[in-house]
Motif scaffolding. Structure first.
Motif, PDB file in Angstrom:
ATOM      1  N   CYS A  89      45.742 100.719  60.725  1.00 47.64           N
ATOM      2  CA  CYS A  89      44.688 100.761  59.711  1.00 47.64           C
ATOM      3  C   CYS A  89      43.384 101.230  60.333  1.00 47.64           C
ATOM      4  N   LEU A  90      42.650 102.014  59.566  1.00 43.63           N
ATOM      5  CA  LEU A  90      41.324 102.456  59.989  1.00 43.63           C
ATOM      6  C   LEU A  90      40.312 101.942  58.974  1.00 43.63           C
ATOM      7  N   VAL A  91      39.279 101.282  59.462  1.00 39.68           N
ATOM      8  CA  VAL A  91      38.215 100.758  58.610  1.00 39.68           C
ATOM      9  C   VAL A  91      36.970 101.580  58.900  1.00 39.68           C
ATOM     10  N   VAL A  92      36.500 102.302  57.897  1.00 36.72           N
ATOM     11  CA  VAL A  92      35.312 103.151  58.042  1.00 36.72           C
ATOM     12  C   VAL A  92      34.151 102.411  57.375  1.00 36.72           C
ATOM     13  N   VAL A  93      33.187 101.979  58.187  1.00 37.17           N
ATOM     14  CA  VAL A  93      32.101 101.133  57.702  1.00 37.17           C
ATOM     15  C   VAL A  93      30.802 101.933  57.640  1.00 37.17           C
ATOM     16  N   PHE A  94      30.063 101.746  56.542  1.00 40.88           N
ATOM     17  CA  PHE A  94      28.722 102.315  56.430  1.00 40.88           C
ATOM     18  C   PHE A  94      27.788 101.232  55.904  1.00 40.88           C
ATOM     19  N   GLN A 146      36.580 113.143  56.801  1.00 36.36           N
ATOM     20  CA  GLN A 146      36.977 114.552  56.903  1.00 36.36           C
ATOM     21  C   GLN A 146      37.800 114.776  58.169  1.00 36.36           C
ATOM     22  N   SER A 147      37.358 114.181  59.269  1.00 38.40           N
ATOM     23  CA  SER A 147      38.073 114.292  60.539  1.00 38.40           C
ATOM     24  C   SER A 147      39.467 113.668  60.435  1.00 38.40           C
ATOM     25  N   LEU A 148      39.558 112.505  59.778  1.00 33.33           N
ATOM     26  CA  LEU A 148      40.853 111.846  59.599  1.00 33.33           C
ATOM     27  C   LEU A 148      41.769 112.680  58.723  1.00 33.33           C
ATOM     28  N   CYS A 149      41.200 113.343  57.745  1.00 38.19           N
ATOM     29  CA  CYS A 149      41.985 114.206  56.860  1.00 38.19           C
ATOM     30  C   CYS A 149      42.553 115.390  57.642  1.00 38.19           C
ATOM     31  N   LYS A 150      41.734 116.007  58.463  1.00 34.50           N
ATOM     32  CA  LYS A 150      42.176 117.156  59.262  1.00 34.50           C
ATOM     33  C   LYS A 150      43.248 116.771  60.271  1.00 34.50           C
ATOM     34  N   SER A 151      43.135 115.572  60.841  1.00 40.47           N
ATOM     35  CA  SER A 151      44.095 115.129  61.855  1.00 40.47           C
ATOM     36  C   SER A 151      45.401 114.621  61.244  1.00 40.47           C
ATOM     37  N   GLY A 152      45.402 114.389  59.926  1.00 41.67           N
ATOM     38  CA  GLY A 152      46.600 113.879  59.265  1.00 41.67           C
ATOM     39  C   GLY A 152      46.669 112.358  59.220  1.00 41.67           C
ATOM     40  N   ASP A 153      45.701 111.681  59.846  1.00 41.13           N
ATOM     41  CA  ASP A 153      45.702 110.217  59.860  1.00 41.13           C
ATOM     42  C   ASP A 153      45.465 109.627  58.468  1.00 41.13           C
ATOM     43  N   LEU A 154      44.789 110.374  57.621  1.00 43.20           N
ATOM     44  CA  LEU A 154      44.489 109.882  56.286  1.00 43.20           C
ATOM     45  C   LEU A 154      45.754 109.659  55.463  1.00 43.20           C
ATOM     46  N   SER A 155      46.779 110.444  55.724  1.00 39.08           N
ATOM     47  CA  SER A 155      48.027 110.302  54.959  1.00 39.08           C
ATOM     48  C   SER A 155      49.037 109.385  55.638  1.00 39.08           C
ATOM     49  N   THR A 156      48.843 109.077  56.910  1.00 42.44           N
ATOM     50  CA  THR A 156      49.825 108.257  57.622  1.00 42.44           C
ATOM     51  C   THR A 156      49.365 106.839  57.901  1.00 42.44           C
ATOM     52  N   LYS A 157      48.070 106.573  57.747  1.00 37.94           N
ATOM     53  CA  LYS A 157      47.532 105.244  58.054  1.00 37.94           C
ATOM     54  C   LYS A 157      46.813 104.679  56.835  1.00 37.94           C
ATOM     55  N   VAL A 158      46.656 103.379  56.831  1.00 34.87           N
ATOM     56  CA  VAL A 158      45.833 102.719  55.819  1.00 34.87           C
ATOM     57  C   VAL A 158      44.375 102.997  56.189  1.00 34.87           C
ATOM     58  N   VAL A 159      43.589 103.445  55.216  1.00 32.39           N
ATOM     59  CA  VAL A 159      42.170 103.699  55.457  1.00 32.39           C
ATOM     60  C   VAL A 159      41.373 102.963  54.383  1.00 32.39           C
ATOM     61  N   ILE A 160      40.435 102.140  54.837  1.00 33.57           N
ATOM     62  CA  ILE A 160      39.591 101.370  53.934  1.00 33.57           C
ATOM     63  C   ILE A 160      38.133 101.693  54.237  1.00 33.57           C
ATOM     64  N   VAL A 161      37.400 102.098  53.209  1.00 32.91           N
ATOM     65  CA  VAL A 161      35.970 102.367  53.342  1.00 32.91           C
ATOM     66  C   VAL A 161      35.233 101.078  52.986  1.00 32.91           C
ATOM     67  N   VAL A 162      34.305 100.671  53.861  1.00 34.35           N
ATOM     68  CA  VAL A 162      33.597  99.401  53.681  1.00 34.35           C
ATOM     69  C   VAL A 162      32.092  99.645  53.637  1.00 34.35           C
ATOM     70  N   GLY A 163      31.472  99.195  52.551  1.00 36.26           N
ATOM     71  CA  GLY A 163      30.020  99.189  52.442  1.00 36.26           C
ATOM     72  C   GLY A 163      29.522  97.841  52.926  1.00 36.26           C
ATOM     73  N   ASN A 164      28.732  97.824  53.984  1.00 36.64           N
ATOM     74  CA  ASN A 164      28.246  96.572  54.571  1.00 36.64           C
ATOM     75  C   ASN A 164      26.776  96.355  54.206  1.00 36.64           C
ATOM     76  N   LYS A 165      26.303  95.140  54.390  1.00 37.92           N
ATOM     77  CA  LYS A 165      24.913  94.720  54.167  1.00 37.92           C
ATOM     78  C   LYS A 165      24.575  94.605  52.679  1.00 37.92           C
ATOM     79  N   THR A 166      25.529  94.165  51.869  1.00 36.80           N
ATOM     80  CA  THR A 166      25.265  94.020  50.440  1.00 36.80           C
ATOM     81  C   THR A 166      24.259  92.915  50.139  1.00 36.80           C
TER      82      THR A 166
END
Length: 158
Positions: free
Chosen positions: A24-29, A45-65
């Motif tokens: 799993c990849l957690v992308v935090v902003f 975009q980098s994960l998409c180009k490398s193919g990781d976006l289709s083979t791994k779980v990817v969760i985008v996280v908005g922090n500091k709510t």
């Protein structure tokens, strides 16, 4: 312990140019920094180009709510970024521990669902498929989407 199965999560910080093996990849902003959302998009975009976006779980996280007054990134921007890359999205406040449990449980659920889906896909291709199943798969590939509706914020489904 989730669903009577003990699970250990190991978090590894990504080093530029090196992607350690993971499920799993957690992308935090930060929701208080619009530039961090742009950085998150660059990472996706980098994960998409490398193919990781289709083979791994990817969760985008908005922090500091919790920093509502200094928020510069509206929830719909974070959500639309996740949707555009077919990822899950959740907002948390690590300072207040708000939604952090939801994120951690969601990571485990998403990894398990992805593994289950991959196993089923392998089993399907191992057996001979009927013409109807092959045609449905072809139509889904041509149309580029599945017929089921998905929510980027529901961490309990793929």
């Amino acid at each position: 312990m989730l669903e009577d199965i003990e699970t250990e999560l190991v978090f590894i910080e990504r080093i530029e140019g090196h992607q350690p093996p993971c499920d799993c990849l957690v992308v935090v902003f930060s929701v208080t920094d619009a530039a961090s959302l742009s950085t998150a998009e660059t990472i996706l975009q980098s994960l998409c180009k490398s193919g990781d976006l289709s083979t791994k779980v990817v969760i985008v996280v908005g922090n500091k709510t919790d920093l509502v007054r200094t928020r510069t990134v509206p929830i719909y921007e974070g959500r639309s970024l996740a949707i555009s890359y077919d990822c899950k999205y959740v907002e948390v406040s690590s300072a207040l521990d708000h939604n952090v449990d939801t994120l951690l449980v969601g990571i485990v659920k998403q990894i398990r669902l992805k593994m289950k889906m991959e196993k089923q896909r392998t089993n399907i291709y191992a057996r001979r498929k009927s013409a109807q199943v092959r045609m449905k798969g072809l139509i889904e590939k041509v149309l580029g989407h599945e017929t089921k509706s998905k929510s980027c914020e529901n961490l309990n489904v793929i």
